[in-house]
Design a protein around this motif. Sequence first.
Motif, PDB file in Angstrom:
ATOM      1  N   GLN A   1      -4.834   0.163  -1.823  1.00 23.26           N
ATOM      2  CA  GLN A   1      -5.745  -0.131  -2.910  1.00 23.26           C
ATOM      3  C   GLN A   1      -5.320   0.695  -4.111  1.00 23.26           C
ATOM      4  OE1 GLN A   1      -9.883   0.307  -1.737  1.00 23.26           O
ATOM      5  NE2 GLN A   1      -9.934  -1.864  -1.202  1.00 23.26           N
ATOM      6  N   CYS A   2      -5.475   0.099  -5.291  1.00 24.55           N
ATOM      7  CA  CYS A   2      -5.176   0.805  -6.536  1.00 24.55           C
ATOM      8  C   CYS A   2      -6.475   0.849  -7.318  1.00 24.55           C
ATOM      9  CB  CYS A   2      -4.118   0.057  -7.335  1.00 24.55           C
ATOM     10  SG  CYS A   2      -2.641  -0.321  -6.384  1.00 24.55           S
ATOM     11  N   ASP A   3      -7.094   2.027  -7.338  1.00 18.82           N
ATOM     12  CA  ASP A   3      -8.437   2.141  -7.902  1.00 18.82           C
ATOM     13  C   ASP A   3      -8.452   2.900  -9.220  1.00 18.82           C
ATOM     14  OD1 ASP A   3      -9.205   0.951  -5.551  1.00 18.82           O
ATOM     15  OD2 ASP A   3     -10.983   2.223  -5.306  1.00 18.82           O
ATOM     16  N   PHE A   4      -9.273   2.424 -10.137  1.00 13.13           N
ATOM     17  CA  PHE A   4      -9.528   3.094 -11.411  1.00 13.13           C
ATOM     18  C   PHE A   4     -11.036   3.195 -11.543  1.00 13.13           C
ATOM     19  CE2 PHE A   4     -10.821   2.797 -15.807  1.00 13.13           C
ATOM     20  CZ  PHE A   4      -9.934   3.571 -16.523  1.00 13.13           C
TER      21      PHE A   4
ATOM     22  N   TYR B   1      -7.466   7.573 -11.477  1.00 17.48           N
ATOM     23  CA  TYR B   1      -6.960   6.489 -10.642  1.00 17.48           C
ATOM     24  C   TYR B   1      -6.460   7.074  -9.328  1.00 17.48           C
ATOM     25  CZ  TYR B   1      -2.009   7.404 -11.945  1.00 17.48           C
ATOM     26  OH  TYR B   1      -0.772   7.960 -12.124  1.00 17.48           O
ATOM     27  N   HIS B   2      -6.344   6.231  -8.346  1.00 14.90           N
ATOM     28  CA  HIS B   2      -5.937   6.651  -7.009  1.00 14.90           C
ATOM     29  C   HIS B   2      -5.263   5.452  -6.356  1.00 14.90           C
ATOM     30  CE1 HIS B   2      -7.308   8.680  -2.949  1.00 14.90           C
ATOM     31  NE2 HIS B   2      -6.004   8.661  -3.110  1.00 14.90           N
ATOM     32  N   VAL B   3      -4.031   5.637  -5.947  1.00 20.45           N
ATOM     33  CA  VAL B   3      -3.288   4.564  -5.285  1.00 20.45           C
ATOM     34  C   VAL B   3      -2.972   5.039  -3.884  1.00 20.45           C
ATOM     35  CG1 VAL B   3      -1.134   3.236  -5.295  1.00 20.45           C
ATOM     36  CG2 VAL B   3      -2.313   3.712  -7.449  1.00 20.45           C
ATOM     37  N   ALA B   4      -3.538   4.411  -2.879  1.00 27.21           N
ATOM     38  CA  ALA B   4      -3.335   4.887  -1.511  1.00 27.21           C
ATOM     39  C   ALA B   4      -3.726   3.805  -0.513  1.00 27.21           C
ATOM     40  CB  ALA B   4      -4.161   6.146  -1.267  1.00 27.21           C
TER      41      ALA B   4
ATOM     42  N   ILE C   1      -0.111   0.993 -12.498  1.00 30.23           N
ATOM     43  CA  ILE C   1      -0.261   2.399 -12.887  1.00 30.23           C
ATOM     44  C   ILE C   1      -0.065   2.574 -14.395  1.00 30.23           C
ATOM     45  CG2 ILE C   1       0.704   4.723 -12.576  1.00 30.23           C
ATOM     46  CD1 ILE C   1       1.156   3.955  -9.615  1.00 30.23           C
ATOM     47  N   SER C   2       0.840   1.776 -14.978  1.00 24.65           N
ATOM     48  CA  SER C   2       0.999   1.829 -16.447  1.00 24.65           C
ATOM     49  C   SER C   2      -0.314   1.539 -17.141  1.00 24.65           C
ATOM     50  CB  SER C   2       2.014   0.787 -16.923  1.00 24.65           C
ATOM     51  OG  SER C   2       3.263   1.055 -16.414  1.00 24.65           O
ATOM     52  N   SER C   3      -1.011   0.533 -16.650  1.00 23.89           N
ATOM     53  CA  SER C   3      -2.284   0.187 -17.279  1.00 23.89           C
ATOM     54  C   SER C   3      -3.298   1.327 -17.107  1.00 23.89           C
ATOM     55  CB  SER C   3      -2.826  -1.110 -16.681  1.00 23.89           C
ATOM     56  OG  SER C   3      -4.079  -1.404 -17.235  1.00 23.89           O
TER      57      SER C   3
ATOM     58  N   GLU D   1      -6.635  10.225 -15.207  1.00 21.66           N
ATOM     59  CA  GLU D   1      -5.963  11.237 -14.405  1.00 21.66           C
ATOM     60  C   GLU D   1      -5.758  10.671 -13.001  1.00 21.66           C
ATOM     61  OE1 GLU D   1      -9.243  14.222 -15.225  1.00 21.66           O
ATOM     62  OE2 GLU D   1      -7.488  15.456 -15.682  1.00 21.66           O
ATOM     63  N   VAL D   2      -4.945  11.345 -12.194  1.00 26.61           N
ATOM     64  CA  VAL D   2      -4.711  10.849 -10.841  1.00 26.61           C
ATOM     65  C   VAL D   2      -5.162  11.897  -9.825  1.00 26.61           C
ATOM     66  CG1 VAL D   2      -2.304  11.676 -10.860  1.00 26.61           C
ATOM     67  CG2 VAL D   2      -2.975   9.865  -9.261  1.00 26.61           C
ATOM     68  N   ILE D   3      -5.726  11.459  -8.703  1.00 25.28           N
ATOM     69  CA  ILE D   3      -6.061  12.386  -7.614  1.00 25.28           C
ATOM     70  C   ILE D   3      -5.568  11.803  -6.293  1.00 25.28           C
ATOM     71  CG2 ILE D   3      -8.180  13.137  -8.782  1.00 25.28           C
ATOM     72  CD1 ILE D   3      -9.704  11.724  -6.406  1.00 25.28           C
TER      73      ILE D   3
END
Lengths: 475, 475
Positions: free
Chosen positions: B143-146, B120-123, B51-53, B60-62
């Motif tokens: 998954q951690c998506d950008f 990004y979206h982490v879920a 998430i730092s990267s 932004e995050v959703i």
Amino acid sequence: IAKEVAKLLEMKAQLGEDEGKHKFVLKTPKGTRDYGPKQMAIRERAFNAIISSFKRHGAEVIDTPVFELKETLTGKYGEDSKLIYDLKDQGGELLSLRYDLTVPFARYLAMNKITNMKRYHVAKVYRRDNPAMTRGRYREFYQCDFDIAGQFDPMIPDAECLKIVHEILSDLQLGDFVIKVNDRRILDGMFAVCGVPDSKFRTICSSVDKLDKVPWEEVRSEMVGEKGLSPEAADRIGEYVQLHGGLDLIERLLQDPKLSQNKLAKEGLGDMKLLFEYLTLFGITGKICFDLSLARGLDYYTGVIFEAVLLHQENEHVEEPVSVGSVAGGGRYDGLVGMFDPKGRKVPCVGVSIGIERIFSILEQRLEASEEKIRTTETQVLVASAQKKLLEERLKLISELWDAGIKAEMLYKKNPKLLNQLQYCEDTGIPLVAIVGEQELKDGVVKLRIVATREEVNVRRENLVEEIRIRTNQC
Amino acid sequence: IAKEVAKLLEMKAQLGEDEGKHKFVLKTPKGTRDYGPKQMAIRERAFNAIISSFKRHGAEVIDTPVFELKETLTGKYGEDSKLIYDLKDQGGELLSLRYDLTVPFARYLAMNKITNMKRYHVAKVYRRDNPAMTRGRYREFYQCDFDIAGQFDPMIPDAECLKIVHEILSDLQLGDFVIKVNDRRILDGMFAVCGVPDSKFRTICSSVDKLDKVPWEEVRSEMVGEKGLSPEAADRIGEYVQLHGGLDLIERLLQDPKLSQNKLAKEGLGDMKLLFEYLTLFGITGKICFDLSLARGLDYYTGVIFEAVLLHQENEHVEEPVSVGSVAGGGRYDGLVGMFDPKGRKVPCVGVSIGIERIFSILEQRLEASEEKIRTTETQVLVASAQKKLLEERLKLISELWDAGIKAEMLYKKNPKLLNQLQYCEDTGIPLVAIVGEQELKDGVVKLRIVATREEVNVRRENLVEEIRIRTNQC
């Protein structure tokens, strides 16, 4: 001709199909929603307040799967079981989406033979309820749970749970609130002395649970009409459930000629007194109300139960405040873990669940009413150029910044206009612009522009990272 | 007699039912697991690096619901669609659990008419795959998506996605890795010049995708046998998919007499060249490999595709390193948003997905092998007493500490032994003990014990909060 017609019809059908591709409904499932970046920022604030409190009280954190074996959830939720989401049988195990975080926690304790744990869990749960989204009622929603499992001296963990609710609701500044407290043993004792048959305890309890939404007369007629309770018993219940107060009421009920003869009620009242003594030491009795009408729907509670309610919204900006009702609830469930243990070994538990969606509705409404501009990124600097043909130089500089841990962006254009780059900073709240140009490259400097003041300073390239850190206070 | 037998049988059946209560299997669903506190601490570390990267690159995050309308997922995943989890039809909409975060993102963009976004979206996502849990393959996994959505100058966002993968894998210190890169247009061009009929492009692509797991001979026989490709075409493909390299290979293929005649391949190779130029500016080409055998299974890719693979584990402690394979992947999908837009308006997108479970398996194994003791709470101080009858004093003190923001615990016993209280600190890593006793209360002090050194100092009650903050470096 027939051939040609057939051909044309076929072509038309194909066209129809192509159009059909786009004819489905573009929406999220009923009772659910997306969180956009602004909503995520608000959600993050609420989570922080809640999780800080959980950590302050020494809780560990766990996570469990979003679905459980169907049988894990069976027989835990009473009349609410019909609201459970089941997965389709695609071969293999029968699964259901979790309905709360309490049953998965109990399953986790039993499965790992843990008899002692203080944990929190923040995750989404699922209920096929009638959504009322403006009031923060969804079918997919977050719960933030804190629970203490283990055999301890009475009411110490219970008091801590109430302290946590008090801390969180105070921190979030949601306006005045009250935490209603009762005990399942007092309720059951009350039902017994009022003449409710044992077999009707749970269903009459469900009726009492509706008292925060409907008036006593309706609840009474449900008890007598639908549930077959005698009018006399109902009237006796009606007298008790009007009562609410503090230590004085507890003392009075301990002297109540009928209740004091009932073992369960006496136990419950004794513990309630102890609870209030501890809450006095915590200095929070001002917001706690012993309320005999509080019942809570779930089957698994065995002792203290509680529910926090917002009284009104302290917000002058909002004309029509949303009515949100209960924002936290919980209680003691000493039998649930034993239902999962092969030998029925019990692990006493008490816990609290914070209903974040309702809190979130208030915070969102408040933010909209205020003028506060909320940033949705943390970008410290935009790497920009004033002239053309400097894409490569921008890429080199931004790469240096990223590698030094600076949060940096650039526009994805070969030759963006300076005005557009500055406008992007205004729109998104980026505080600094690092501008590369032919002259700066020759001089070994970068022009650093402070967006708010429009001040510009030349910074030697080797000092740029440090300068950005100082100016954005992020080391 | 018959009556008696019937009665006995009925009784037996009833007994059986009662026993049956506890006979269900106590487990999480197939392919899923719980995260205990230690595993959560490791997970948190990995999330932080990722998430730092994402934030460093201005995302932004959703968040989106865990399920989507079934039709939202239909026709997006090719042969993998059979792995989608459906919900039971309980009346109302037909729903499926999300299979990835890319399709929900595209649905979100189309629904909100957004043409420009970096998020990004982490879920968690869900796939009814064959789990291989020791290798980090689950049915429920994060998954951690950008992703970058928008019409931009070519390959600038694509290069940033690769930079992010490089940053994250370097940060996490997972050992040596390589990021394979290819382009769907190069693949399609290659298929065309090798004589694959248009209608077989996607299915032949799926076969090529297996090359990282099975040898060419097997893939070839699948192409020729199951999928009916001519042996000549397969052999021509076989020559191309062996190729991998860097800028030199791109240059060579741009001169290839067959490929250079194909419009798609030429476009793809031109963009690949540009991509490598940008990656050179980022200084990361050392870990990037242009690999013609990389295909990726999903239907929706339209341009650049990539996949990061760990080469081996740099870890002397582990005897048998787990083989983890791909830990990140992604690519360009310019048509997906258009599939959701009522007017078919396209929003070009490129993105990357980090597979946290496989990374987590490695981190977990490494931690187990090392001697590092991981704390699962952040508690700064235990409030203890050396004598009996001091529960009330402990409750008062801990309440003061909580209200001052200090992370504090106490044992939930009326009269705990001092030894047990100190042992609890040893076990859980709590660094300080605040001890109240009769004498300390009279003197207006608290005895503060430093667990590591066993040093004890008397601190005036009004200075206690400050003293704890200084000694635990948490202001």
